[in-house]
Design an enzyme around this catalytic site. Sequence first.
Site, short mmCIF file in Angstrom:
data_model
loop_
_atom_site.label_atom_id
_atom_site.label_comp_id
_atom_site.label_asym_id
_atom_site.label_seq_id
_atom_site.Cartn_x
_atom_site.Cartn_y
_atom_site.Cartn_z
N HIS A 296 -72.43 14.38 17.92
CA HIS A 296 -70.97 14.57 18.04
C HIS A 296 -70.28 13.39 17.38
CE1 HIS A 296 -67.06 15.61 19.57
NE2 HIS A 296 -66.96 14.43 20.19
N LYS B 60 -61.11 9.96 16.68
CA LYS B 60 -62.03 10.02 15.53
C LYS B 60 -61.45 10.88 14.41
CE LYS B 60 -65.41 11.66 18.01
NZ LYS B 60 -64.75 11.67 19.32
N ASP C 197 -66.49 16.78 14.10
CA ASP C 197 -66.95 17.26 15.41
C ASP C 197 -68.47 17.29 15.53
OD1 ASP C 197 -66.32 18.22 18.08
OD2 ASP C 197 -67.20 20.10 17.41
N GLU D 162 -60.28 19.55 13.56
CA GLU D 162 -59.42 19.83 14.72
C GLU D 162 -58.54 18.63 15.01
OE1 GLU D 162 -59.66 20.47 19.57
OE2 GLU D 162 -61.51 20.51 18.36
N ARG E 127 -65.36 -11.43 17.99
CA ARG E 127 -64.26 -11.91 17.16
C ARG E 127 -64.74 -12.66 15.93
NH1 ARG E 127 -59.78 -14.66 20.94
NH2 ARG E 127 -58.69 -14.56 18.93
#
Length: 309
Positions: free
Chosen positions: A139, A160, A178, A202, A243
């Site tokens: 996914h 995403k 997806d 989507e 960081r």
Amino acid sequence: MEYVTLDKIIKDLKLEVIHEADNIHDIKITISEMNRPGIQLAGYFESFAYERLQIIGNVEWRYFDNLSDDRKLKIAEMLFSYPIPALIICRDLDVFPEILKSGKEKNRTILRTDLSTTKFINHLINYLDEVLAPEITIHGVLVEVYGMGILLMGKSGVGKSETALELIKRGHRLIADDAVEIKKVEDDIRGTSPELIRHFMEIRGIGIIDIERLYGVSAVKQWEFIDLVIELEFWDEEKEYDRVGLDEEYIDILGTRVPKLVIPVRPGRNTAMIVEVAVRNNRQKLLGYNAALALDERVKEMMNMRKNV
């Protein structure tokens, strides 16, 4: 995929069927290797790799043609006495009557192609490597950014698809949204989209959109090798994010280690731009330059200089 059936190979490679075995739908090919039975046509069958597809090219055909009719029949009977998946004759060469007779008697499949032997073997190997490659479905969203395959992962709703859409607007390309089908081909892993949803995306609040229709064929691509995994996650105030970038993280996909970054998402952050920077930075690392290490070396040099003063 663990195997591919012989009838599928015939269909996909458009092979001519000279004789079809009764059990053709049950014949399974599990390896991408094949055999050119030149030494078997000479009568030597010890260590015969009969489980492979047998390829007859011009050299084997010419040798067999020079044998006597009795010898041809004897060799053909010996060849087809083994449960070979199929015999494939290249260059559209004629099928010897002895080959056809023995193949029918032993219920073996005989096929033919008009391609040259070398070209057909290369075509067949590439095809079998593709269909037999280990695969999983993940996914996520796969995009090509600056020529590199970037797999965006994260929980549902993290953004995403929206990030991928912004990247497409910036001139990059969509491979899959997806669901990403990933295969391992030799030492590389590459991803593509299930054919049913290829080029569709989507977007919550809008619904399904067709990227190819909206942005043109240059905005989509059928497949890409996966060079970097970026996991998007909702910003956690209590979590300490990297960081500096000295600690490198990897993810294992089908036995291959792929560099991985975790990027926190929150309102106001331009995630698409950060992905672009991450890709550029990863490319610099591949070229041998690591900004984090370079800065670390400068700091160490400065500290040493101060100690020596």
